[in-house]
Design an enzyme around this catalytic site. Sequence first.
Site, PDB file in Angstrom:
ATOM      1  N   TYR A  95     -22.640 -22.094  -4.987  1.00  0.00           N
ATOM      2  CA  TYR A  95     -22.004 -23.389  -5.230  1.00  0.00           C
ATOM      3  C   TYR A  95     -21.695 -23.565  -6.703  1.00  0.00           C
ATOM      4  O   TYR A  95     -22.292 -22.918  -7.562  1.00  0.00           O
ATOM      5  CB  TYR A  95     -22.877 -24.532  -4.705  1.00  0.00           C
ATOM      6  CG  TYR A  95     -24.292 -24.545  -5.222  1.00  0.00           C
ATOM      7  CD1 TYR A  95     -25.267 -23.751  -4.640  1.00  0.00           C
ATOM      8  CD2 TYR A  95     -24.649 -25.363  -6.288  1.00  0.00           C
ATOM      9  CE1 TYR A  95     -26.571 -23.765  -5.107  1.00  0.00           C
ATOM     10  CE2 TYR A  95     -25.959 -25.379  -6.768  1.00  0.00           C
ATOM     11  CZ  TYR A  95     -26.909 -24.577  -6.172  1.00  0.00           C
ATOM     12  OH  TYR A  95     -28.196 -24.580  -6.633  1.00  0.00           O
ATOM     13  N   ASN A 137     -34.521 -17.367  -9.136  1.00  0.00           N
ATOM     14  CA  ASN A 137     -34.563 -17.613 -10.580  1.00  0.00           C
ATOM     15  C   ASN A 137     -35.531 -16.619 -11.192  1.00  0.00           C
ATOM     16  O   ASN A 137     -36.706 -16.591 -10.817  1.00  0.00           O
ATOM     17  CB  ASN A 137     -35.076 -19.024 -10.882  1.00  0.00           C
ATOM     18  CG  ASN A 137     -34.168 -20.108 -10.323  1.00  0.00           C
ATOM     19  OD1 ASN A 137     -33.026 -20.238 -10.736  1.00  0.00           O
ATOM     20  ND2 ASN A 137     -34.682 -20.890  -9.381  1.00  0.00           N
ATOM     21  N   TYR A 148     -37.182 -15.995 -14.545  1.00  0.00           N
ATOM     22  CA  TYR A 148     -37.388 -16.597 -15.870  1.00  0.00           C
ATOM     23  C   TYR A 148     -38.103 -15.614 -16.789  1.00  0.00           C
ATOM     24  O   TYR A 148     -39.094 -14.999 -16.394  1.00  0.00           O
ATOM     25  CB  TYR A 148     -38.266 -17.844 -15.777  1.00  0.00           C
ATOM     26  CG  TYR A 148     -37.748 -18.945 -14.884  1.00  0.00           C
ATOM     27  CD1 TYR A 148     -36.846 -19.893 -15.358  1.00  0.00           C
ATOM     28  CD2 TYR A 148     -38.193 -19.059 -13.568  1.00  0.00           C
ATOM     29  CE1 TYR A 148     -36.406 -20.928 -14.552  1.00  0.00           C
ATOM     30  CE2 TYR A 148     -37.756 -20.092 -12.750  1.00  0.00           C
ATOM     31  CZ  TYR A 148     -36.861 -21.023 -13.247  1.00  0.00           C
ATOM     32  OH  TYR A 148     -36.434 -22.041 -12.441  1.00  0.00           O
ATOM     33  N   HIS A 206     -33.695 -31.989 -12.754  1.00  0.00           N
ATOM     34  CA  HIS A 206     -32.543 -32.117 -11.856  1.00  0.00           C
ATOM     35  C   HIS A 206     -33.032 -32.512 -10.470  1.00  0.00           C
ATOM     36  O   HIS A 206     -34.226 -32.452 -10.175  1.00  0.00           O
ATOM     37  CB  HIS A 206     -31.785 -30.784 -11.773  1.00  0.00           C
ATOM     38  CG  HIS A 206     -32.591 -29.726 -11.077  1.00  0.00           C
ATOM     39  ND1 HIS A 206     -33.564 -28.990 -11.724  1.00  0.00           N
ATOM     40  CD2 HIS A 206     -32.611 -29.307  -9.779  1.00  0.00           C
ATOM     41  CE1 HIS A 206     -34.128 -28.160 -10.874  1.00  0.00           C
ATOM     42  NE2 HIS A 206     -33.577 -28.342  -9.674  1.00  0.00           N
ATOM     43  N   ASP A 234     -31.953 -31.293  -6.575  1.00  0.00           N
ATOM     44  CA  ASP A 234     -31.097 -30.333  -5.867  1.00  0.00           C
ATOM     45  C   ASP A 234     -29.999 -31.110  -5.158  1.00  0.00           C
ATOM     46  O   ASP A 234     -30.286 -32.095  -4.474  1.00  0.00           O
ATOM     47  CB  ASP A 234     -31.911 -29.536  -4.840  1.00  0.00           C
ATOM     48  CG  ASP A 234     -32.880 -28.567  -5.513  1.00  0.00           C
ATOM     49  OD1 ASP A 234     -33.234 -28.780  -6.694  1.00  0.00           O
ATOM     50  OD2 ASP A 234     -33.286 -27.605  -4.849  1.00  0.00           O
ATOM     51  N   HIS A 256     -37.050 -32.913 -10.807  1.00  0.00           N
ATOM     52  CA  HIS A 256     -38.066 -31.890 -11.039  1.00  0.00           C
ATOM     53  C   HIS A 256     -37.494 -30.860 -12.008  1.00  0.00           C
ATOM     54  O   HIS A 256     -36.279 -30.758 -12.155  1.00  0.00           O
ATOM     55  CB  HIS A 256     -38.539 -31.239  -9.736  1.00  0.00           C
ATOM     56  CG  HIS A 256     -37.449 -30.553  -8.966  1.00  0.00           C
ATOM     57  ND1 HIS A 256     -36.695 -31.197  -8.006  1.00  0.00           N
ATOM     58  CD2 HIS A 256     -36.969 -29.293  -9.021  1.00  0.00           C
ATOM     59  CE1 HIS A 256     -35.821 -30.349  -7.489  1.00  0.00           C
ATOM     60  NE2 HIS A 256     -35.948 -29.178  -8.096  1.00  0.00           N
ATOM     61  N   ARG A 284     -41.595 -15.205 -14.740  1.00  0.00           N
ATOM     62  CA  ARG A 284     -41.850 -15.882 -13.476  1.00  0.00           C
ATOM     63  C   ARG A 284     -40.593 -15.788 -12.639  1.00  0.00           C
ATOM     64  O   ARG A 284     -39.476 -15.860 -13.165  1.00  0.00           O
ATOM     65  CB  ARG A 284     -42.208 -17.347 -13.687  1.00  0.00           C
ATOM     66  CG  ARG A 284     -42.275 -18.100 -12.390  1.00  0.00           C
ATOM     67  CD  ARG A 284     -42.774 -19.502 -12.506  1.00  0.00           C
ATOM     68  NE  ARG A 284     -42.743 -20.103 -11.185  1.00  0.00           N
ATOM     69  CZ  ARG A 284     -41.778 -20.886 -10.736  1.00  0.00           C
ATOM     70  NH1 ARG A 284     -40.756 -21.184 -11.497  1.00  0.00           N
ATOM     71  NH2 ARG A 284     -41.829 -21.368  -9.513  1.00  0.00           N
TER      72      ARG A 284
HETATM   73  C1  OGA Z   1     -34.151 -24.855  -8.543  1.00  0.00           C
HETATM   74  C2  OGA Z   1     -35.539 -25.154  -8.915  1.00  0.00           C
HETATM   75  C3  OGA Z   1     -37.692 -24.433  -9.566  1.00  0.00           C
HETATM   76  C4  OGA Z   1     -38.436 -23.194  -9.815  1.00  0.00           C
HETATM   77  O1  OGA Z   1     -33.727 -23.692  -8.698  1.00  0.00           O
HETATM   78  O2  OGA Z   1     -33.461 -25.761  -8.053  1.00  0.00           O
HETATM   79  O3  OGA Z   1     -35.882 -26.296  -8.869  1.00  0.00           O
HETATM   80  O4  OGA Z   1     -39.623 -23.183  -9.520  1.00  0.00           O
HETATM   81  N1  OGA Z   1     -36.344 -24.174  -9.300  1.00  0.00           N
HETATM   82  O5  OGA Z   1     -37.851 -22.235 -10.309  1.00  0.00           O
HETATM   83 MN    MN Z   2     -34.512 -27.630  -7.873  1.00  0.00          MN
END
Ligand code: OGA
Ligand code: MN
Length: 371
Positions: free
Chosen positions: A102, A152, A154, A163, A165, A223, A235
Site C-alpha cells: 500500500y 520490519n 530494524y 501511528h 495502522d 503505537h 529486531r
Molecule cells: C507496523 C508496526 C511495530 C513493530 O509496522 O505497523 O506497528 O513492532 N510495527 O515493528
Molecule cells: Mn503499526
Amino acid sequence: MIAAMPTYAFPVAPQVWSPYPCPNMPARRVADSAQEAALKASAEKIEQSLTLHTGIFGEHECQRIEEFVDVTAMRAATGQFRGQYTVDATPHRTKYFFGNGYTYGHGKRGNEELLPVGAVDPIPVWIEQFVVQPLVEQGIVSKGWIDSVVMNDYQYKGQIVAHVDPPQLFERPILTASFFCPAQLVFGASFDPERTQPPVYVQPLPRGSVLLLDGYAANDVTHGMRPEDMFGTRRCSIVLRHVRRDAPKLGFPQVQDPQRRCLGEEERSRLIREAQGSWRDPTNTIFYEVQQLSVEVWKVSEGAEEREHKATWRMYPREHGLVCNGGVLDSIRGSPPERLEWKPLNKQENDDHHHYNFAFVWQRADNQASD
Ligand code: OGA
Ligand code: MN
C-alpha cells in the site's frame, strides 16, 4: 493607609510575591489529577484490547525464522524480488511488503491505498509455514485470513514513529510477531526530541511473542517504537494483517458505492458501446445477446439441441453507470473488454472476504459454438 510595599529587592518566585494565597496551585492540581485519571483510563483500555501470546515460537522456531529473515535480507540485497514495492530500505530499518502493499509515508496519512496486484511479492512460503501456520494451529487466526504481511527489520537506532495502522485498509486484530532482540511497543507517546509525552502504556515484546492489537489499542491511540524501546542491535517484527474487502485501491475511484460515482456522457456512451454483442456467464450456460439497450437472455442445457429463451432485459443508462437486472456496470477494463463485472445495485454484505462482490460477470462469447 496604604499597605506597606514589600521591602525586598531581589527576584523571588512569583508565588511568594503574589498577593493571592497559593495562586494556581489548587486549580493545577485538579487539572493534573483529571488528566492523570484520563491517562489511567486510557492505559486500562489499551491493556484490555491487547493480547500477548508467548511461547508460540520457542528457541528452535525463533532460530529457524531468523535464518529466513537473513535469507530475505540477502535476497533483497541481491535484487531477487520481483515486485517493485516489495522492499523499502531506509538507514535504520528495512520494510518488506508481501501479499498486499500500500501507499504510505509522509502526506499519505489517512489516505493510504492498496497497490495493484504484482506491485509486491506474494507472502513467502516460509512465512506461511513457520509464522502463520502455528497461529492457525493455535486457533489465533483462521486459515487463509492473513493476506498482507509486513516485515520490519530494524537495526541499531531503528524506530517506527507513532501511528495507527490504516483503518480503511486493514481489519482488526493486527498481529505482530517479534524476533531477534526484545523490544517494547509504546502507546500514546510523542516522538519529539524532548519526549514531551511519555508513553501512556508500554507493552514488552519478548523474542518469539505475538501481540494482537484490537479495538481501542488498534484504533484510538497511536503505537510506535522509539530507539530506546529496542533492547539490542537488531529486531525484526512480522506484522500480519487482513485487508478489508472495501479497502481503497490506488487508481480506482474512491467511491465504493457505485450509485454515487457520476459518469460523464463520454464514459456512459463507451459502456453502452463496449457492452454490445455476445456474452456468456462463467459457467457457460447462460448467454446474453446485447443489441442497443436490450439484452436477450438464453439458457443452454446439457445435451439440449436448442437454446431456450429465458428473458429480455433492458439496460438503463444512469448517472452512475448502466443498470441491468439488479446489477450496475460502472467501469470496464480493456478495449474491447473480455469481461464485464456487474456490481450489485444494492450494496450487500458479503461474508466471503476473498471474493469481490459482483452481482454477475459476463465473459465475451463468440457467435459460434461455445468453447
Ligand atoms: C507496523 C508496526 C511495530 C513493530 O509496522 O505497523 O506497528 O513492532 N510495527 O515493528
Ligand atoms: Mn503499526
